[in-house]
Design a protein around this motif. Structure first.
Motif, PDB file in Angstrom:
ATOM      1  N   PHE A 111       0.418  -1.277  -0.049  1.00 37.87           N
ATOM      2  CA  PHE A 111      -0.302   0.216   0.162  1.00 37.87           C
ATOM      3  C   PHE A 111       0.759   1.328   0.025  1.00 37.87           C
ATOM      4  O   PHE A 111       0.721   2.462  -1.114  1.00 37.87           O
ATOM      5  CB  PHE A 111      -0.532   0.124   1.116  1.00 37.87           C
ATOM      6  CG  PHE A 111      -1.515   1.445   1.548  1.00 37.87           C
ATOM      7  CD1 PHE A 111      -2.575   1.348   0.367  1.00 37.87           C
ATOM      8  CD2 PHE A 111      -1.060   2.203   2.109  1.00 37.87           C
ATOM      9  CE1 PHE A 111      -3.646   2.678   0.766  1.00 37.87           C
ATOM     10  CE2 PHE A 111      -2.155   3.254   2.270  1.00 37.87           C
ATOM     11  CZ  PHE A 111      -3.019   3.539   1.062  1.00 37.87           C
ATOM     12  N   TRP A 112       1.968   1.711   0.687  1.00 36.47           N
ATOM     13  CA  TRP A 112       2.912   2.811   1.048  1.00 36.47           C
ATOM     14  C   TRP A 112       3.864   2.297  -0.105  1.00 36.47           C
ATOM     15  O   TRP A 112       3.760   3.820  -0.586  1.00 36.47           O
ATOM     16  CB  TRP A 112       3.478   2.542   2.541  1.00 36.47           C
ATOM     17  CG  TRP A 112       2.503   2.691   3.663  1.00 36.47           C
ATOM     18  CD1 TRP A 112       2.547   1.976   4.263  1.00 36.47           C
ATOM     19  CD2 TRP A 112       1.422   4.262   4.222  1.00 36.47           C
ATOM     20  NE1 TRP A 112       1.304   2.734   5.599  1.00 36.47           N
ATOM     21  CE2 TRP A 112       1.023   3.660   4.880  1.00 36.47           C
ATOM     22  CE3 TRP A 112       1.499   4.732   3.198  1.00 36.47           C
ATOM     23  CZ2 TRP A 112       0.457   4.709   5.722  1.00 36.47           C
ATOM     24  CZ3 TRP A 112       0.731   6.272   4.169  1.00 36.47           C
ATOM     25  CH2 TRP A 112       0.322   6.165   5.216  1.00 36.47           C
ATOM     26  N   GLY A 162       3.621   5.896  -2.192  1.00 28.00           N
ATOM     27  CA  GLY A 162       4.832   6.048  -2.626  1.00 28.00           C
ATOM     28  C   GLY A 162       5.393   6.642  -3.588  1.00 28.00           C
ATOM     29  O   GLY A 162       6.342   6.888  -4.378  1.00 28.00           O
ATOM     30  N   SER A 163       4.750   5.384  -4.441  1.00 26.25           N
ATOM     31  CA  SER A 163       5.447   5.863  -5.921  1.00 26.25           C
ATOM     32  C   SER A 163       4.808   7.040  -7.357  1.00 26.25           C
ATOM     33  O   SER A 163       5.500   7.063  -7.979  1.00 26.25           O
ATOM     34  CB  SER A 163       5.297   4.124  -6.881  1.00 26.25           C
ATOM     35  OG  SER A 163       6.617   3.562  -5.872  1.00 26.25           O
ATOM     36  N   HIS A 164       3.910   7.722  -6.181  1.00 25.33           N
ATOM     37  CA  HIS A 164       2.906   8.462  -7.232  1.00 25.33           C
ATOM     38  C   HIS A 164       4.184   9.701  -7.397  1.00 25.33           C
ATOM     39  O   HIS A 164       3.607  10.550  -7.954  1.00 25.33           O
ATOM     40  CB  HIS A 164       1.924   8.988  -6.534  1.00 25.33           C
ATOM     41  CG  HIS A 164       0.911   8.030  -6.415  1.00 25.33           C
ATOM     42  ND1 HIS A 164      -0.516   7.569  -6.329  1.00 25.33           N
ATOM     43  CD2 HIS A 164       1.076   6.368  -6.952  1.00 25.33           C
ATOM     44  CE1 HIS A 164      -1.010   7.132  -6.143  1.00 25.33           C
ATOM     45  NE2 HIS A 164      -0.614   5.772  -6.678  1.00 25.33           N
ATOM     46  N   THR A 188       3.750  14.240  -2.081  1.00 21.96           N
ATOM     47  CA  THR A 188       2.321  12.950  -1.623  1.00 21.96           C
ATOM     48  C   THR A 188       1.713  13.131  -0.349  1.00 21.96           C
ATOM     49  O   THR A 188       0.468  13.070  -0.589  1.00 21.96           O
ATOM     50  CB  THR A 188       2.833  11.585  -2.212  1.00 21.96           C
ATOM     51  OG1 THR A 188       3.873  12.323  -3.650  1.00 21.96           O
ATOM     52  CG2 THR A 188       1.634  10.764  -2.470  1.00 21.96           C
ATOM     53  N   PHE A 189       3.056  13.417   0.135  1.00 26.06           N
ATOM     54  CA  PHE A 189       2.079  13.131   1.659  1.00 26.06           C
ATOM     55  C   PHE A 189       1.590  14.338   2.369  1.00 26.06           C
ATOM     56  O   PHE A 189       0.710  14.267   2.385  1.00 26.06           O
ATOM     57  CB  PHE A 189       3.620  13.268   2.018  1.00 26.06           C
ATOM     58  CG  PHE A 189       3.086  12.784   3.940  1.00 26.06           C
ATOM     59  CD1 PHE A 189       3.175  11.449   4.535  1.00 26.06           C
ATOM     60  CD2 PHE A 189       3.597  14.233   5.056  1.00 26.06           C
ATOM     61  CE1 PHE A 189       2.447  11.981   5.878  1.00 26.06           C
ATOM     62  CE2 PHE A 189       3.086  14.746   6.287  1.00 26.06           C
ATOM     63  CZ  PHE A 189       3.105  13.769   7.199  1.00 26.06           C
ATOM     64  N   ASP A 219       0.349  -3.925  -8.349  1.00 28.88           N
ATOM     65  CA  ASP A 219       1.171  -2.833  -7.043  1.00 28.88           C
ATOM     66  C   ASP A 219      -0.056  -2.887  -5.959  1.00 28.88           C
ATOM     67  O   ASP A 219       0.633  -2.765  -5.266  1.00 28.88           O
ATOM     68  CB  ASP A 219       1.859  -1.658  -7.760  1.00 28.88           C
ATOM     69  CG  ASP A 219       2.872  -1.969  -8.749  1.00 28.88           C
ATOM     70  OD1 ASP A 219       4.170  -2.617  -8.651  1.00 28.88           O
ATOM     71  OD2 ASP A 219       2.312  -2.245 -10.222  1.00 28.88           O
ATOM     72  N   LEU A 220      -1.359  -2.973  -6.252  1.00 32.42           N
ATOM     73  CA  LEU A 220      -2.004  -2.948  -4.994  1.00 32.42           C
ATOM     74  C   LEU A 220      -3.587  -3.561  -5.757  1.00 32.42           C
ATOM     75  O   LEU A 220      -3.782  -3.362  -7.238  1.00 32.42           O
ATOM     76  CB  LEU A 220      -2.547  -1.431  -4.943  1.00 32.42           C
ATOM     77  CG  LEU A 220      -3.445  -0.891  -3.881  1.00 32.42           C
ATOM     78  CD1 LEU A 220      -2.618  -1.446  -2.493  1.00 32.42           C
ATOM     79  CD2 LEU A 220      -3.513   0.363  -3.346  1.00 32.42           C
TER      80      LEU A 220
END
Length: 330
Positions: free
Chosen positions: A16-17, A21-23, A29-30, A220-221
Motif C-alpha cells: 500500500f505505501w 509512495g511511487s506517485h 504526495t504526503f 502493485d495494489l
C-alpha cells in the motif's frame, strides 16, 4: 465522516505505501494525502479542488451486469478543446491529481493518447480506469513512455467468473496484458505506471486468497469494491460525504458536479464551457450542498438521498451468479 466506505484495500501495508509512495515527489504526495483526509473531516474548503475527474468518454466496449452505465442516456466523447481547457485550469491552480475517466472506458476515446500525453506534461499525478480489454502491448508501451502515474484495472473474479462478467474479455488474456505492462515497466527500471486492480467482493469471495495470490503478481495494489444493490436503497443515517471537500467531476459534455454520483443530476453545478472550475468550487450551489451535509440534512437533496455512497450496503455474501442472473433479467 465516512471516507471511501465502499472500497477497501486487500493488500499488505508495505505494498500500500509503496503504491502511493511511487506517485511522485514524496513530500507533495504526503501533503496531498494529509489534505485528502483532513480537509473533509474538518469541512475545510481549499482554494481549488484537490483532485479533478475528467470523463474523457462515457462510452464503453463492455456491458457488465453490475454496472450502472445502462441507466444513462448521455453518452459521448469529450471535445478536445474542452479537455485542454480543463487541464490548463488545473495546471494554473496547482491541482495535485487528474483522473481521465468516470463512467466509460477511456481507451475508447479516439484521442486518448493525445489526452494522456497532454495531461502528463502538465500535471504530476495522472491516472485513468480501464477494463484492460484494449490494453495492447502498444498501449502499455505508450503509457510507460509518457509516465502515466497509475492505471486502475477493473478485474472482477478469476476464470469463468471473470469471463462471464467481463465478456468479451478472457481471463488469461487480460492477465497476460497486465503481466506484460508490469514486466516491461520493471525491465526499464521504472516505477510508473503503477497498476491497481479492483474487483467487486462477491466475485472473489469464494477464493479471495487465490485471487490475491494471482493478481498481486501482475499488479502493485489490490483493492475491493463492495457490491451495491441500487434496487434496494437504504440511506445511512448521519452519513456525511467527503466529496464536496475533495474534488470536482467533469462529464464528457462539460457538465460539472462535486461527486461520482451517477444519478445525481440535481447537484449539477454548471458547465465548464460557461464558467471556470474554480468559480464552481466556490459557488453558491456547492456551498449550499456542503452546508446540507454539515448540518445533517443531506436527505433534503434528492441526488444525495439516493446516492450509492450514502446507502447501507447489502449482504456481501450474495453469490456472484445470483447478481449476474438478477441483472441480466432486467
Amino acid at each position: 465522516m465516512n471516507t471511501n466506505k465502499d472500497q477497501r484495500v486487500y493488500d499488505s501495508p508495505s505494498r500500500f505505501w509503496r503504491f502511493y509512495g511511487s506517485h511522485g515527489d514524496f513530500l507533495e504526495t504526503f501533503i496531498n494525502r494529509l489534505q485528502w483526509y483532513e480537509y473533509s473531516k474538518n469541512y475545510f474548503v481549499s482554494n481549488f479542488p484537490l483532485h479533478v475527474d475528467i470523463e474523457t468518454t462515457s462510452n464503453c466496449n463492455m456491458n457488465c451486469p453490475m454496472c450502472f452505465r445502462k441507466k444513462f442516456r448521455d453518452l459521448g466523447d469529450m471535445n478536445w478543446n474542452v479537455f485542454t481547457k480543463i487541464v490548463d485550469e488545473c495546471k494554473e491552480n496547482g491541482v495535485y491529481s487528474l483522473r481521465l475517466s468516470w463512467r466509460g472506458e477511456s481507451l475508447t476515446h479516439p484521442r486518448i493518447f493525445d489526452m494522456v500525453e497532454y495531461a502528463c506534461k502538465r500535471i504530476s499525478n495522472v491516472s485513468f480506469l480501464t477494463n484492460t480489454f484494449l490494453v495492447t502491448k502498444e498501449v502499455a508501451d505508450f503509457l510507460i513512455e509518457k509516465g502515466l502515474t497509475y492505471l486502475g484495472c477493473s478485474f472482477d473474479g478469476m476464470g469463468e467468473v471473470y469471463n462471464r462478467i467481463r465478456f468479451p474479455a478472457k481471463f488469461e488474456e487480460s492477465l497476460n496484458k497486465l503481466k506484460y505492462l508490469k514486466e516491461k515497466r520493471d525491465s526499464l527500471g521504472l516505477v510508473n505506471p503503477q497498476i491497481r486492480v479492483c474487483s467487486i467482493w462477491p466475485a472473489v469471495s469464494m477464493d479471495p486468497l487465490g485471487y490475491y495470490e494471482c493478481l498481486s503478481k501482475v499488479s502493485d495494489l489490490v483493492v475491493m469494491n463492495e457490491y451495491m444493490d441500487l434496487n434496494n436503497r437504504r440511506p445511512v443515517p448521519g452519513f456525511v460525504c467527503q466529496y464536496p471537500w475533495e474534488r470536482l467531476m467533469v462529464a464528457h459534455n462539460g457538465r460539472v458536479q462535486c461527486c461520482t454520483g451517477w444519478d445525481a443530476e440535481d447537484i449539477t453545478l454548471g458547465n465548464v464551457n460557461d464558467i471556470s472550475l474554480r468559480a464552481l468550487w466556490h459557488g453558491d450551489k456547492l456551498n449550499e450542498l456542503r452546508e446540507l451535509h454539515k448540518s445533517g440534512r443531506r436527505m433534503d437533496c434528492k441526488g444525495c438521498s439516493i446516492c450509492r455512497h450514502g446507502l447501507v450496503l447489502p449482504d456481501q455474501s450474495i453469490s456472484i451468479y445470483d447478481i449476474i442472473s438478477q441483472e441480466t433479467q432486467k
